[in-house]
Write a protein that holds these residues in place. Structure first.
Motif, PDB file in Angstrom:
ATOM      1  N   SER A  86       0.851  -1.574   0.012  1.00  0.00           N
ATOM      2  CA  SER A  86       0.215   0.194  -0.146  1.00  0.00           C
ATOM      3  C   SER A  86       1.403   1.627  -0.428  1.00  0.00           C
ATOM      4  N   VAL A  87       1.977   1.308   0.159  1.00  0.00           N
ATOM      5  CA  VAL A  87       3.250   2.434   0.547  1.00  0.00           C
ATOM      6  C   VAL A  87       3.207   2.137  -1.120  1.00  0.00           C
ATOM      7  N   ILE A  88       3.655   2.066  -2.034  1.00  0.00           N
ATOM      8  CA  ILE A  88       4.091   1.722  -2.929  1.00  0.00           C
ATOM      9  C   ILE A  88       2.920   1.992  -3.561  1.00  0.00           C
ATOM     10  N   PHE A  90       0.886   3.996  -2.553  1.00  0.00           N
ATOM     11  CA  PHE A  90       0.636   5.499  -2.463  1.00  0.00           C
ATOM     12  C   PHE A  90       1.105   6.404  -3.444  1.00  0.00           C
ATOM     13  N   ALA A  91       2.981   5.966  -3.192  1.00  0.00           N
ATOM     14  CA  ALA A  91       3.872   6.753  -4.091  1.00  0.00           C
ATOM     15  C   ALA A  91       3.297   6.400  -5.974  1.00  0.00           C
ATOM     16  N   ASP A  92       2.724   5.646  -6.257  1.00  0.00           N
ATOM     17  CA  ASP A  92       2.304   5.528  -7.905  1.00  0.00           C
ATOM     18  C   ASP A  92       1.572   6.977  -8.106  1.00  0.00           C
ATOM     19  N   LYS A  93       0.717   6.843  -6.923  1.00  0.00           N
ATOM     20  CA  LYS A  93      -0.694   7.896  -7.128  1.00  0.00           C
ATOM     21  C   LYS A  93      -0.251   9.009  -6.805  1.00  0.00           C
ATOM     22  N   GLY A  94       1.100   9.286  -6.798  1.00  0.00           N
ATOM     23  CA  GLY A  94       1.586  10.508  -6.856  1.00  0.00           C
ATOM     24  C   GLY A  94       2.439  11.264  -7.993  1.00  0.00           C
ATOM     25  N   ILE A  95       2.570   9.881  -8.108  1.00  0.00           N
ATOM     26  CA  ILE A  95       3.394  10.230 -10.098  1.00  0.00           C
ATOM     27  C   ILE A  95       2.237   9.567 -11.168  1.00  0.00           C
ATOM     28  N   ALA A  96       0.791   9.488 -11.089  1.00  0.00           N
ATOM     29  CA  ALA A  96      -0.036   9.665 -11.774  1.00  0.00           C
ATOM     30  C   ALA A  96      -0.635  10.429 -11.970  1.00  0.00           C
ATOM     31  N   ALA A  97      -0.514  11.785 -10.016  1.00  0.00           N
ATOM     32  CA  ALA A  97      -1.190  12.948  -9.963  1.00  0.00           C
ATOM     33  C   ALA A  97      -0.114  13.952 -10.939  1.00  0.00           C
ATOM     34  N   ASP A 123       7.718   9.776 -15.122  1.00  0.00           N
ATOM     35  CA  ASP A 123       8.244   7.974 -15.582  1.00  0.00           C
ATOM     36  C   ASP A 123       8.988   7.815 -14.580  1.00  0.00           C
ATOM     37  N   GLU A 124      10.398   8.712 -15.493  1.00  0.00           N
ATOM     38  CA  GLU A 124      11.998   8.120 -14.971  1.00  0.00           C
ATOM     39  C   GLU A 124      12.686   8.518 -13.220  1.00  0.00           C
ATOM     40  N   TYR A 125      11.390   9.372 -12.553  1.00  0.00           N
ATOM     41  CA  TYR A 125      11.492   9.625 -10.928  1.00  0.00           C
ATOM     42  C   TYR A 125      10.609   9.007 -10.251  1.00  0.00           C
ATOM     43  N   GLY A 126       8.885   8.608 -11.030  1.00  0.00           N
ATOM     44  CA  GLY A 126       8.876   7.247 -10.961  1.00  0.00           C
ATOM     45  C   GLY A 126       9.550   6.003 -10.058  1.00  0.00           C
ATOM     46  N   VAL A 127      10.328   5.327 -10.946  1.00  0.00           N
ATOM     47  CA  VAL A 127      10.760   4.890 -10.955  1.00  0.00           C
ATOM     48  C   VAL A 127      12.274   4.319  -9.987  1.00  0.00           C
ATOM     49  N   THR A 128      12.838   5.274 -10.452  1.00  0.00           N
ATOM     50  CA  THR A 128      13.411   5.699  -8.979  1.00  0.00           C
ATOM     51  C   THR A 128      13.008   5.993  -7.822  1.00  0.00           C
ATOM     52  N   ALA A 129      12.033   5.777  -7.225  1.00  0.00           N
ATOM     53  CA  ALA A 129      11.604   6.557  -5.703  1.00  0.00           C
ATOM     54  C   ALA A 129      11.256   5.186  -5.271  1.00  0.00           C
ATOM     55  N   LYS A 130      10.577   4.145  -6.426  1.00  0.00           N
ATOM     56  CA  LYS A 130       9.963   3.106  -6.334  1.00  0.00           C
ATOM     57  C   LYS A 130      10.862   2.102  -6.461  1.00  0.00           C
ATOM     58  N   GLN A 131      12.038   2.080  -6.541  1.00  0.00           N
ATOM     59  CA  GLN A 131      13.394   1.000  -6.827  1.00  0.00           C
ATOM     60  C   GLN A 131      13.835   2.007  -5.115  1.00  0.00           C
ATOM     61  N   LYS A 132      13.615   2.331  -4.267  1.00  0.00           N
ATOM     62  CA  LYS A 132      14.024   2.926  -2.605  1.00  0.00           C
ATOM     63  C   LYS A 132      13.086   1.229  -1.786  1.00  0.00           C
ATOM     64  N   PHE A 133      11.627   1.209  -2.657  1.00  0.00           N
ATOM     65  CA  PHE A 133      11.309   0.178  -1.823  1.00  0.00           C
ATOM     66  C   PHE A 133      12.035  -1.732  -1.580  1.00  0.00           C
ATOM     67  N   LEU A 141      10.851  -1.974   3.833  1.00  0.00           N
ATOM     68  CA  LEU A 141      10.369  -0.411   4.772  1.00  0.00           C
ATOM     69  C   LEU A 141      11.811  -0.205   5.308  1.00  0.00           C
ATOM     70  N   GLU A 142      12.711   0.515   4.891  1.00  0.00           N
ATOM     71  CA  GLU A 142      13.850   1.009   5.886  1.00  0.00           C
ATOM     72  C   GLU A 142      13.193   1.518   7.307  1.00  0.00           C
ATOM     73  N   HIS A 143      14.797   1.391   7.933  1.00  0.00           N
ATOM     74  CA  HIS A 143      14.543   2.364   9.245  1.00  0.00           C
ATOM     75  C   HIS A 143      14.619   3.599   9.525  1.00  0.00           C
ATOM     76  N   ASP A 144      14.273   4.347  10.608  1.00  0.00           N
ATOM     77  CA  ASP A 144      13.541   5.532  10.034  1.00  0.00           C
ATOM     78  C   ASP A 144      13.470   6.169   8.888  1.00  0.00           C
ATOM     79  N   PHE A 145      12.071   5.553   7.986  1.00  0.00           N
ATOM     80  CA  PHE A 145      11.791   5.648   7.155  1.00  0.00           C
ATOM     81  C   PHE A 145      11.350   6.964   7.375  1.00  0.00           C
ATOM     82  N   PHE A 146       9.916   7.032   7.572  1.00  0.00           N
ATOM     83  CA  PHE A 146       9.798   8.551   8.066  1.00  0.00           C
ATOM     84  C   PHE A 146      10.512   9.746   7.906  1.00  0.00           C
TER      85      PHE A 146
END
Length: 248
Positions: A86-88, A90-97, A123-133, A141-146
């Motif tokens: 669901s976190v991912i 959410f990230a996809d919705k940001g890219i879609a927006a 789209d490139e930034y979207g792929v980069t963001a999702k790679q963090k997950f 979900l890495e420690h200190d994620f927030f």
């Protein structure tokens, strides 16, 4: 500047206002979810693993669980398995927006194809963001994620905004230049189009902002529920207390 506002809201997923400022949850240790449904908690050299059958291993040694403990593990595992994708999403919705806002500009100026470079960049930034997950095939979900969202991610976001702003400005300029050279548009009409676009974008910004904030609140509420479930789990199984993930 209009373009900055458009892209900034579309990529609200990586702003501190969406995450850290509204959610009092801390991710204490790396949490991994494997394709087979395993849940892993990494803490330095120590490791906690819950396999797809709900068996629990601490540093390779399996715990002998009671039925009550097994049920608590099953519930926790289901919550984690539901939360991380669901976190991912959410990230996809940001890219879609972000893409939605660019499409609005493209349609308003009747300039189909003129903004492809901007869309590709998003789209490139979207792929980069999702790679963090991802860590290999595992969701992580890495420690200190927030906290990372409020520092590293915020910095990356600002760099991205600057790049997209240049791309968007160049696309708008090229599109309008072509129209004015071909006699399709005069200065008065140009002003009117900009006014109409700003009105339309403002409405979309309000709509997307509300939706994204609601989704962010749901993610935060889910994280709180998992944190509460962890407390119960650690009371039932004291061996898990050194491996917290979500804490409030």
């Amino acid at each position: 500047m209009l373009s900055k506002k458009i892209i900034a809201l579309g990529m609200l997923v990586v702003t501190s206002n969406t995450w850290a400022a509204m959610c009092p949850v801390t991710v204490e240790n790396d949490l991994l979810l494997t394709p087979t449904g395993e849940v892993k908690v990494d803490k330095a050299q120590d490791k906690l693993r819950i396999d797809q059958n709900g068996r629990v291993f601490v540093n390779g040694d399996e715990l002998d669980l009671t039925q009550e403990q097994k049920l608590a593990i099953e519930k926790y595992q289901q919550q984690v398995a539901s939360y991380m994708p669901s976190v991912i999403d959410f990230a996809d919705k940001g890219i879609a927006a972000a893409n939605d806002f660019v499409n609005e500009i493209e349609n308003s100026f009747d300039a189909e194809g003129s903004f492809d470079s901007v869309k590709n960049k998003i789209d490139e930034y979207g792929v980069t963001a999702k790679q963090k997950f991802y860590k290999g095939k595992d969701l992580v979900l890495e420690h200190d994620f927030f906290k990372e969202v409020d520092t590293t991610w915020k910095s990356d976001f600002e760099v991205m905004i600057q790049s997209l702003d240049k791309e968007l400005f160049a696309s708008v300029f090229n599109s309008l230049s072509d129209k004015m050279q071909n006699g399709e548009l005069n200065f008065s009409e140009l002003q009117q189009q900009f006014s109409e676009v700003q009105t339309s974008i403002k409405a979309k910004m309000s709509e997307h902002s509300k939706e994204i904030k609601e989704d962010a609140q749901e993610l935060c509420d889910s994280a709180k529920e998992i944190a509460e479930e962890e407390k119960t789990l650690h009371q039932l199984i004291p061996e898990l207390q050194p491996y917290p993930v979500f804490t409030i």
